[in-house]
Write an enzyme that holds these catalytic residues in place. Structure first.
Site, PDB file in Angstrom:
ATOM      1  N   LYS A  34       0.851  -1.186   0.000  1.00 57.92           N
ATOM      2  CA  LYS A  34       0.000   0.000   0.000  1.00 57.92           C
ATOM      3  C   LYS A  34       0.884   1.233   0.000  1.00 57.92           C
ATOM      4  O   LYS A  34       1.975   1.233   0.589  1.00 57.92           O
ATOM      5  CB  LYS A  34      -0.893  -0.026   1.241  1.00 57.92           C
ATOM      6  CG  LYS A  34      -1.934   1.081   1.316  1.00 57.92           C
ATOM      7  CD  LYS A  34      -2.792   0.924   2.565  1.00 57.92           C
ATOM      8  CE  LYS A  34      -3.917   1.942   2.630  1.00 57.92           C
ATOM      9  NZ  LYS A  34      -4.791   1.737   3.793  1.00 57.92           N
ATOM     10  N   SER A  53      -9.418   1.635   2.579  1.00 60.53           N
ATOM     11  CA  SER A  53      -8.512   2.431   1.791  1.00 60.53           C
ATOM     12  C   SER A  53      -7.397   1.622   1.138  1.00 60.53           C
ATOM     13  O   SER A  53      -6.669   2.141   0.283  1.00 60.53           O
ATOM     14  CB  SER A  53      -7.896   3.522   2.679  1.00 60.53           C
ATOM     15  OG  SER A  53      -7.145   2.952   3.737  1.00 60.53           O
ATOM     16  N   SER A  67     -10.090  -0.776   6.580  1.00 64.12           N
ATOM     17  CA  SER A  67      -9.343  -0.573   5.338  1.00 64.12           C
ATOM     18  C   SER A  67      -8.548  -1.770   4.844  1.00 64.12           C
ATOM     19  O   SER A  67      -8.104  -1.785   3.700  1.00 64.12           O
ATOM     20  CB  SER A  67      -8.403   0.625   5.485  1.00 64.12           C
ATOM     21  OG  SER A  67      -9.154   1.815   5.558  1.00 64.12           O
TER      22      SER A  67
END
Length: 547
Positions: free
Chosen positions: A128, A203, A227
């Site tokens: 990420k 996210s 997330s």
């Protein structure tokens, strides 16, 4: 000074140049699903398709014996990640040349020493965008962060590198990180490989889409309100939200740094529990508590996993479940998913009893206030610094009239959180007293919907209440929405206005085929036990088979 549009266009152009010409898609596939495109593309060889279809656990075993070379494994995933970006809009950074150079060094080490450098030797791992990699940008979905190149790495990056992981991509996130879809003004929207009309979650949505597409085999995400778990659920993957203090977070980028009431945590997204366990045990073997002061000095506790295995062989588990938190009723596919898990467990000899969610409305209200406790000043500063607009998903939440809370109010909130956590444990003990035995975990929805249509995510409470409690949670994929079975409840009376919004959005036709998942919730710092329970649930469901 360049406009935000010019800065974004420059970044997209630079990303385009990271994909070699021979990996470019000449004839994009038609239709909403790109799930099967890699096999049809002609860009990956049969061997590369086999490699990217193999589990991480099997890949590291073959890399550790020399049966596979890191260069060939890395090349396969780089190619597939290039396809993912072109089809799904997944990448904020892509560096295949550096990855292949790193893989070559690992192969040379193996050739010389006849052993791997660590438990992840030669395995490509996607990151990420929050994770810093020296020499690359960490924009985190903010235009104003572009052009800033990291001079040091996140502790997680360092420890994965020590364990032998290869880095090749940093995946997209939503502007602010604080929504469960993945949209920013840099590269736009990241979509779901099974159907581009569905969200990939957020996210850590770039990771969800990348691993779901098998452009990655293990992806590293973060979770402060769902997330890791939402992208896992929306892409038919496993994911773990560890409790705070189990995995290192130091030197990672973040929104609202210094907010200590509810912690964001770091964890993996993968295709199986063994692959999640591979990641967690590999990181713990590097003793992260010696690098990050917030990590609890707690190696992998095999006896905790063995305790669950002993129960499995001696009469089964005892599990609670709920399908509605009292705020928002899940859509029919999710209700069926919970029922499928419950009935499957009961049929296999496990004890499954109802769990009454304790004050989840209070928990959701409390954590929503915590997210905005600085009056949104942090995220508004980073949005406004470039002049970019707020993405639609966050715009309504960024109210400049929200006042930052004072220190006395913050202390009161922290006491309320602590009191709530203790009360929840009390309810857990009360049920155990009624049952006369230990409650091993709780089965619950992770979202009220299957993989949702774009810009329709309304309710985070099934995920965020668990963040407030800081319980360990593992997502288990269950099934897929079926328009023939999951009919809309026409006579349903909504619980409230938000529930009505969520119910009105349900369309069996639009959701047909969308992934459905549950979360397995254990007490705080129960990663070994909760993973073992999730593995048993997945085994009984037989959910490694995709449609």
């Amino acid at each position: 000074m360049a406009s935000w549009e010019q800065l974004a266009a420059d970044k997209r152009a630079r990303l385009e140049k990271t994909i070699p010409a021979e990996w470019k898609i000449q004839n994009p596939p038609s239709g909403d699903s790109v799930f099967d495109y890699p096999a049809q593309s002609g860009i990956l060889s049969p061997k590369e398709l086999e490699i990217t279809g193999t589990s991480a656990t099997d890949l590291v075993a073959k890399l550790a014996t020399g049966e596979l070379k890191s260069v060939e494994v890395t090349l396969a995933f780089c190619k597939r990640a290039a396809l993912a970006h072109q089809l799904l809009n997944t990448n904020l950074e892509f560096f295949p040349d550096a990855a292949l150079a790193q893989a070559k060094e690992l192969d040379e080490y193996f050739e010389k020493h006849k052993k791997p450098v660590g438990p992840l030797h030669g395995l490509p791992i996607s990151l990420k965008d929050q994770l810093r990699v020296k020499g690359y940008e960490t924009s985190m979905g903010y235009i104003s962060w572009l052009g800033k190149y990291d001079t040091e790495e996140s502790v997680m990056t360092t420890l994965l590198r020590k364990a032998g992981a290869v880095f090749y991509v940093k995946t997209s996130v939503p502007q602010t990180l604080m929504v469960c879809e993945t949209v920013n003004n840099i590269i736009g929207r990241t979509v779901n490989p099974r159907n581009k009309n569905w969200s990939c979650g957020g996210s850590s949505g770039g990771e969800g889409a990348m691993v779901g597409f098998r452009g990655g085999i293990i992806g590293v995400g973060t979770d402060i309100g769902g997330s890791i778990r939402v992208p896992s659920a929306f892409n038919f993957l496993y994911g773990i939200r560890p409790s705070h203090g189990r995995m290192p977070y130091a030197k990672m980028a973040n929104s609202m740094e210094g907010q200590e009431t509810v912690h964001s945590v770091c964890g993996p997204i993968a295709h199986s529990v063994p692959d999640l366990k591979l990641f967690v045990t590999s990181v713990l073997s590097e003793e992260p508590w010696k690098y990050d002061s917030k990590v609890v000095p707690m190696p992998w506790r095999q006896w905790e996993e063995d305790a669950i295995k002993a129960k499995l062989s001696a009469g089964g588990l005892t599990l609670g479940f709920f399908n509605c938190d009292g705020n928002v009723l899940p859509h029919p596919p999710i209700l069926r998913g919970v029922e499928t898990v419950v009935s499957t467990l009961k049929q296999n000899g496990h004890t499954v009893v109802p769990w009454t969610p304790y004050k989840h409305d209070f928990a959701v209200d409390l954590i929503n206030g915590i997210y905005a406790s600085d009056g949104c000043a942090d995220v508004l500063r980073d949005i406004n610094a470039s002049g970019e607009p707020a993405i639609p998903n966050i715009k309504d939440l960024l109210n400049p009239n929200i006042k930052a809370v004072g220190m006395n109010t913050l202390w009161d909130v922290q006491l309320k959180k602590w009191r709530y956590q203790c009360e929840y444990l009390e309810k857990w003990r009360e049920l155990e007293a009624q049952l006369g035995k230990e409650l091993d975990a709780i089965i619950a929805p992770i979202t009220p919907t299957a993989a949702i249509r774009h810009d329709q995510f309304r309710y985070y409470g099934y995920a965020s209440a668990i963040n407030l409690l800081d319980f360990t949670s593992v997502v288990v994929p269950v099934t897929f929405a079926d328009k023939a079975v999951d009919k809309k409840k026409e006579s349903y009376q909504p619980l409230n206005d938000l529930d009505k919004l969520v119910q009105d959005e349900y369309d069996p036709e639009a959701y047909h085929g969308a992934p459905v998942a549950v979360q397995i919730i254990g007490r705080r710092l129960s990663e070994e036990r909760t993973l073992a329970i999730a593995e048993e649930v997945g085994r009984l469901l037989g959910n490694s088979i995709t449609p």
